[in-house]
Design an enzyme around this catalytic site. Structure first.
Site, mmCIF file in Angstrom:
data_model
loop_
_atom_site.group_PDB
_atom_site.id
_atom_site.type_symbol
_atom_site.label_atom_id
_atom_site.label_comp_id
_atom_site.label_asym_id
_atom_site.label_seq_id
_atom_site.Cartn_x
_atom_site.Cartn_y
_atom_site.Cartn_z
ATOM 1 N N SER A 168 0.831 -1.128 -0.095
ATOM 2 C CA SER A 168 0.074 -0.188 -0.092
ATOM 3 C C SER A 168 0.848 1.127 -0.085
ATOM 4 C CB SER A 168 -0.958 0.048 1.180
ATOM 5 O OG SER A 168 -0.067 0.203 2.400
ATOM 6 N N GLU A 193 6.240 -0.042 -5.441
ATOM 7 C CA GLU A 193 5.042 -0.339 -6.378
ATOM 8 C C GLU A 193 3.837 -0.460 -5.454
ATOM 9 O OE1 GLU A 193 4.954 -1.172 -9.498
ATOM 10 O OE2 GLU A 193 7.165 -1.366 -10.087
ATOM 11 N N CYS A 242 -3.796 -4.861 -7.699
ATOM 12 C CA CYS A 242 -3.237 -3.310 -7.579
ATOM 13 C C CYS A 242 -3.741 -2.537 -9.174
ATOM 14 C CB CYS A 242 -1.979 -3.403 -7.421
ATOM 15 S SG CYS A 242 -0.821 -4.318 -8.655
HETATM 16 P P1 NDP Z 1 0.752 -3.530 2.961
HETATM 17 O O1 NDP Z 1 1.325 -2.262 2.690
HETATM 18 O O2 NDP Z 1 -0.312 -3.654 3.944
HETATM 19 O O3 NDP Z 1 1.870 -4.574 3.275
HETATM 20 C C1 NDP Z 1 3.005 -4.824 2.158
HETATM 21 C C2 NDP Z 1 3.999 -5.540 2.985
HETATM 22 O O4 NDP Z 1 4.697 -4.312 3.687
HETATM 23 C C3 NDP Z 1 3.676 -6.616 3.496
HETATM 24 O O5 NDP Z 1 4.712 -7.677 3.417
HETATM 25 C C4 NDP Z 1 3.930 -6.094 4.935
HETATM 26 O O6 NDP Z 1 3.877 -7.099 5.983
HETATM 27 C C5 NDP Z 1 4.936 -5.308 5.085
HETATM 28 N N1 NDP Z 1 4.944 -4.243 6.050
HETATM 29 C C6 NDP Z 1 4.092 -3.656 6.788
HETATM 30 N N2 NDP Z 1 4.354 -2.490 7.542
HETATM 31 C C7 NDP Z 1 5.837 -2.409 7.205
HETATM 32 C C8 NDP Z 1 6.671 -1.404 7.860
HETATM 33 N N3 NDP Z 1 6.405 -0.658 8.767
HETATM 34 N N4 NDP Z 1 7.806 -1.650 7.213
HETATM 35 C C9 NDP Z 1 8.091 -2.501 6.268
HETATM 36 N N5 NDP Z 1 7.352 -3.368 5.677
HETATM 37 C C10 NDP Z 1 6.180 -3.468 6.269
HETATM 38 O O7 NDP Z 1 0.023 -4.085 1.693
HETATM 39 P P2 NDP Z 1 -1.014 -5.353 1.486
HETATM 40 O O8 NDP Z 1 -0.232 -6.442 1.769
HETATM 41 O O9 NDP Z 1 -2.173 -5.128 1.999
HETATM 42 O O10 NDP Z 1 -0.904 -5.366 -0.157
HETATM 43 C C11 NDP Z 1 -2.060 -4.554 -0.753
HETATM 44 C C12 NDP Z 1 -1.488 -3.416 -1.463
HETATM 45 O O11 NDP Z 1 -0.571 -3.776 -2.329
HETATM 46 C C13 NDP Z 1 -2.722 -2.609 -2.240
HETATM 47 O O12 NDP Z 1 -2.566 -1.240 -2.085
HETATM 48 C C14 NDP Z 1 -2.119 -3.050 -3.577
HETATM 49 O O13 NDP Z 1 -2.527 -1.889 -4.634
HETATM 50 C C15 NDP Z 1 -0.719 -3.006 -3.424
HETATM 51 N N6 NDP Z 1 -0.070 -3.857 -4.696
HETATM 52 C C16 NDP Z 1 0.561 -3.000 -5.614
HETATM 53 C C17 NDP Z 1 1.221 -3.721 -6.572
HETATM 54 C C18 NDP Z 1 1.937 -2.881 -7.681
HETATM 55 O O14 NDP Z 1 2.766 -3.493 -8.323
HETATM 56 N N7 NDP Z 1 2.021 -1.518 -7.869
HETATM 57 C C19 NDP Z 1 0.951 -5.020 -6.830
HETATM 58 C C20 NDP Z 1 0.225 -5.744 -5.853
HETATM 59 C C21 NDP Z 1 -0.327 -5.035 -4.886
HETATM 60 P P3 NDP Z 1 2.740 -7.737 6.959
HETATM 61 O O15 NDP Z 1 1.868 -8.512 5.809
HETATM 62 O O16 NDP Z 1 3.485 -8.679 7.748
HETATM 63 O O17 NDP Z 1 1.946 -6.423 7.547
#
Ligand code: NDP
Length: 506
Positions: A224, A245, A279
């Protein structure tokens, strides 16, 4: 995955393990260690040693090994799809599709790395005509990859495959919702290459934050926008470069000459596949007023056939991340409260685990259903006077990831006016399946690119070299330079650049 003593040792109060759950029913799929700062640092240290070995291999040697891994993944694709299915709840067919595309990208990255990255000659220009100029793209060292859960193989592999092919070692932190997919990738890799060139660390957000601070040479984040900002802030402490991304709010445009059946079909799949948790999924639709009614009728008819149920054969699965259901509900409720209408689905379609396709019309453009990422099988449909208005509304978003245009005659003209990273004409999200095309966005959708030559260069740094071939006609970079040399230089520059600089007449 077996837990080691070390995995269970925690210096602080954080839990030693966490469960990966099946979102269809809440069953525990598997339990994984929560890796803390020390574990993550140790993984990066191990990766650094492995990177020295991996980076020193020839392109052919790396290609051969990556192709062997590709073969293992391909032969066990059903097994991988099952892990994805268990952890995300998505249908098997969708899991197979994302795995297949990831394999295709791995193949492309492995076989194109040399062509894109190897040292090549570039023109040295008249001023430096005595120099032979070359550039090569070298591996950065250790790349940290943080991935999301929605496409737990396809998305992180866009970074992992390209980073490995460019000669880097990778430490991958999968989402806490899909750790098993990450563990599966690392363990199959280890069968082929008995060195820690690709490792997985598991855990929650803190593990990701630890990876940002563990001394990696680049951090590739997919997730996100909000988390992307945190990642960037953490990486800025050590000037670690980042690739972001992030989310999207992609629009689909239907022109008056479009094949409306194809457009409705593409819209429903683009909006509802993977229960809308894509996404680059379709979230907004802008339709030429002349075909609006006909298109909407077709759209509703097609979307009415799609249902999300516990049945594993259902077209769409559950919402993987429980908290996302609240976001979807908020957007739908807000749209209705602000004068919008649900012509399919609506508030009642938002269940506890499953959300049914929802089509919203007459929704104000400044409501959350139009401006924020919903990440559910919902779409807003708006009538536009012409394609100028469709383009303006599409571009009026803080997100700018993908987009779609349906038009028989003007697809390219419309596409070229869109301020986004990618556009599919007369199809949806097709750009993601073309390995030679870069994938990524701008604005709140992030920056940097995975896939294609840009994706390989993203995980390398340019090393420029000039080699003197003969004595210079003008000795410029020396204190032996004379006034005559300087005058000659000024003459040469005037000759080269002094003409043709008049501005065109208004
Ligand atoms: P999040 O932002 O919640 O999490 C993404 C990753 O970041 C997870 O592995 C998460 O771990 C980790 N994370 C969480 N907090 C931190 C931190 N403080 N520091 C470093 N890493 C951290 O996204 P989602 O997993 O919910 O994925 C959905 C989002 O991804 C949507 O917004 C979607 O649009 C986007 N996305 C974008 C794509 C692109 O190519 N542009 C492709 C696919 C998805 P944990 O899960 O353990 O919290």
């Amino acid at each position: 995955m077996t837990l080691t003593e070390n995995d269970l040792q925690t210096a602080d109060a954080r839990p030693a393990t966490f469960d990966s759950l099946n979102p269809r029913n809440g069953d525990v799929v598997e339990t994984y260690p929560v890796h803390g700062e020390a574990d993550v640092r140790a993984a990066v240290e191990r990766a650094r040693e492995a990177a020295a070995w991996w980076g020193a291999l020839s392109y052919d040697e790396r290609k051969e090994r990556l192709n062997t891994w590709k073969g293992v993944i391909t032969r066990r694709i059903a097994q991988l799809a099952e892990v994805i299915h268990q952890e995300t709840g998505k249908p098997h067919g969708d899991a197979l599709l994302e795995s297949s595309l990831a394999i295709d990208h791995l193949a492309w990255a492995a076989s194109h790395a040399e062509k894109v990255l190897k040292r090549r000659k570039v023109p040295s220009g008249l001023v430096m005509a005595n120099q032979r100029a070359t550039v090569e793209y070298r591996p950065l060292g250790v790349v940290g990859v943080i991935g999301p859960w929605n496409y737990p193989v396809f998305t992180p592999m866009g970074s992992i495959a390209y980073a490995l092919a460019a000669g880097n070692a990778v430490v991958f932190k999968p989402s806490e919702y899909t750790p098993g997919v990450g563990a599966w990738l690392a363990s199959t890799f280890r069968e082929v290459i008995d060195r820690p060139v690709l490792q997985v660390v598991t855990g929650l957000g803190d593990t990701g934050a630890a990876l940002c601070r563990a001394g990696v040479d680049k951090l590739a984040f997919t997730g996100s926008t909000a988390t992307g900002k945190k990642v960037m802030a953490a990486c800025s402490e050590t000037l670690t470069p980042v690739l972001i991304e992030a989310g999207g709010k992609d629009a689909l445009i239907v022109d008056e000459d479009a094949d409306l059946d194809a457009a409705a079909d593409g819209a429903v799949w683009g909006a509802c596949a993977n229960a809308g948790q894509t996404c680059a999924g379709v979230e907004r639709i802008y339709v030429h007023e002349r075909v609006y009614d006909e298109f909407l009728t077709k759209l509703v008819a097609k979307a009415s056939d799609i249902h999300g149920t516990v049945d594993t054969q259902a077209a769409i699965g559950p919402i993987t991340m429980p908290s996302q259901v609240d976001v979807i509900r908020r957007h739908v409720d807000d749209a209705i409260a602000r004068g919008g209408r649900a012509v399919l689905g609506g508030p009642d379609a938002v269940g506890e685990r499953f959300v049914q396709p929802t089509i919203l019309v007459d929704v104000p453009e400044d409501s959350s259903a139009v401006t924020e990422e919903t990440f559910g099988p919902t779409m807003t449909v708006a009538k536009v006077r012409d394609m100028d208005e469709a383009v303006a509304r599409t571009n009026d978003s803080r997100y700018a990831l993908g987009s779609t245009v349906y038009s028989k005659a003007h697809g390219m003209q419309i596409a070229e006016r869109l301020r986004v990273g990618m556009t599919a004409i007369n199809g949806v999200i097709t750009f993601a399946g073309v390995p030679s095309l870069p994938f990524g966005g701008i604005g709140d959708s992030g920056f940097g690119r995975i896939h294609g030559p840009e994706g390989l260069k993203e995980f390398s740094y340019a090393h420029a070299i000039t080699r003197q071939r003969m004595k210079p006609l003008l000795a410029l970079t020396t204190f032996a330079r004379t006034e005559k040399d300087e005058q000659r230089m000024a003459k040469l520059i005037t000759m080269l650049h002094g003409r043709g600089s008049t501005l065109p007449k208004p």
